[in-house]
Design an enzyme around this catalytic site. Structure first.
Site, PDB file in Angstrom:
ATOM      1  N   HIS A 242       0.799  -1.234   0.000  1.00 51.49           N
ATOM      2  CA  HIS A 242       0.000   0.000   0.000  1.00 51.49           C
ATOM      3  C   HIS A 242       0.837   1.293   0.000  1.00 51.49           C
ATOM      4  CE1 HIS A 242      -3.469  -2.503   1.213  1.00 51.49           C
ATOM      5  NE2 HIS A 242      -2.681  -3.032   2.131  1.00 51.49           N
TER       6      HIS A 242
HETATM    7  C1  BDR Z   1      -2.575   0.669   5.661  1.00 53.68           C
HETATM    8  O1  BDR Z   1      -2.771   0.216   6.999  1.00 53.68           O
HETATM    9  C2  BDR Z   1      -1.536  -0.095   7.576  1.00 53.68           C
HETATM   10  O2  BDR Z   1      -1.630  -1.291   8.300  1.00 53.68           O
HETATM   11  C3  BDR Z   1      -0.531  -0.122   6.459  1.00 53.68           C
HETATM   12  O3  BDR Z   1       0.742   0.308   6.909  1.00 53.68           O
HETATM   13  C4  BDR Z   1      -1.089   0.815   5.437  1.00 53.68           C
HETATM   14  O4  BDR Z   1      -0.701   2.140   5.701  1.00 53.68           O
HETATM   15  C5  BDR Z   1      -3.260  -0.289   4.735  1.00 53.68           C
HETATM   16  O5  BDR Z   1      -4.614  -0.343   5.018  1.00 53.68           O
END
Ligand code: BDR
Ligand code: CA
Length: 315
Positions: A242
């Site tokens: 992500h």
């Molecule tokens: C986001 O949530 C976090 O756990 C990850 O680092 C990312 O920023 C994904 O949903």
């Protein structure tokens, strides 16, 4: 070359770590600061993790500031099951040589941005938006002063990843997200609709492992950990990566398709807490101040990561 001044607000986090490696290795950025926030793990750990990653990358020139330890109105909630208890997967924690910079992340944010020309400083926000919301409360002029605020967060067509309706970063502090979106900041949201297109396939992880630098080994270890965990918890073979998405967009905007919109966040309902309601119809919205990422060139994102962590750091 004119470098893009950038502040990265984050909660490392395995995918934050890959995003930081991308940013540390990209010569196109003038990295003003890393600001840590509580999110995936508590802020003492996210700040330490940012310092560990900075040391591995040899970027002690970039200050790390510790920020908010809890959301604006909610209890802190972690995502340790996806990142490991310490936040960086299989990487053994160590105490980095260089401490956090003096002062709170919120003050640093305000000082760094307000001292520079209008719209010249971009932000990448990779965790709950608590630090930026607090900074905007204290200095509302920040919204006009900041350049693009590229955020990893939000869920729409893909559904959520922490609940059926919501993505973790927005869900963790929905009140902060709502305040930032209403502030007038130029927010570009990279939600799950886009980030689920950017997946660490076996071939891509192996390609990063083959590079052989400390930065590449670290990035690859984060993706290997995610591969294992996503297989166990979600049943996916190739985990989404992500947080590098907003950073990659700042480096190479053509890698993403964006749609103008107006985004609001659910802060009332428990069931749909943190859902991002994305309105694309101008006549209904009465203005489209935000942008929502709809598509990503995943090969392009991984090419950037490989270039940044390689021996030549060629971006
Ligand atoms: C986001 O949530 C976090 O756990 C990850 O680092 C990312 O920023 C994904 O949903
Ligand atoms: Ca994150």
């Amino acid at each position: 070359m004119n470098k893009q001044a950038l502040i990265i607000d984050c909660d490392p986090g395995v995918d934050d770590a890959v995003a930081l490696m991308l940013a540390f290795g990209a010569g196109a950025f003038d990295l003003l600061a890393i600001t840590a926030v509580g999110g995936n793990v508590p802020v003492q750990k996210t700040a330490r993790n940012a310092r560990m990653l900075r040391q591995i990358a040899g970027r002690e020139d970039v200050p790390v500031f510790m920020g908010a330890d809890r959301p604006l109105r909610r209890e802190p909630a972690g995502a340790g099951e996806f990142h490991g208890a310490e936040g960086l997967g299989d990487l053994t924690p160590f105490e980095p040589e260089t401490p956090c910079a003096e002062g709170h992340a919120v003050d640093a944010l305000i000082d760094l941005v307000m001292a520079r020309p209008e719209r010249s400083v971009a932000m990448a926000v990779l965790g709950p938006m608590t630090n930026l919301a607090l900074a905007l409360r204290r200095e509302p002029g920040l919204a006009e002063r900041l350049g693009p605020v590229a955020v990893m967060g939000g869920a729409r067509s893909e559904g959520g990843n922490i609940t059926a309706s919501a993505e973790f970063n927005i869900w963790a502090d929905p009140d902060a997200a709502a305040e930032v979106l209403a502030s007038g900041c130029d927010v570009v949201l990279f939600g799950l609709d886009a980030t689920h297109q950017v997946r660490a396939t076996e071939d891509r992880i192996a390609a990063v492992e083959a590079i052989g630098t400390a930065m590449a080994d670290t990035a690859a270890s984060m993706m290997r950990f995610s591969q294992r965990i996503e297989r166990e918890i979600v049943g996916w073979d190739a985990p989404p990566v992500h947080d590098p998405c907003p950073v990659a967009w700042l480096l190479q905007p053509a890698l993403f398709e964006l749609a103008p919109c107006r985004i609001r966040v659910e802060t009332q309902s428990d069931l749909t807490r943190g859902h991002t309601a994305v309105e694309f119809r101008d006549a209904v919205a009465g203005g489209l101040p935000h942008r929502w990422a709809t598509a990503a060139d995943s090969d392009g994102v991984f090419a950037l990561i490989a270039a940044a962590v390689g021996p030549g750091r060629t971006i």
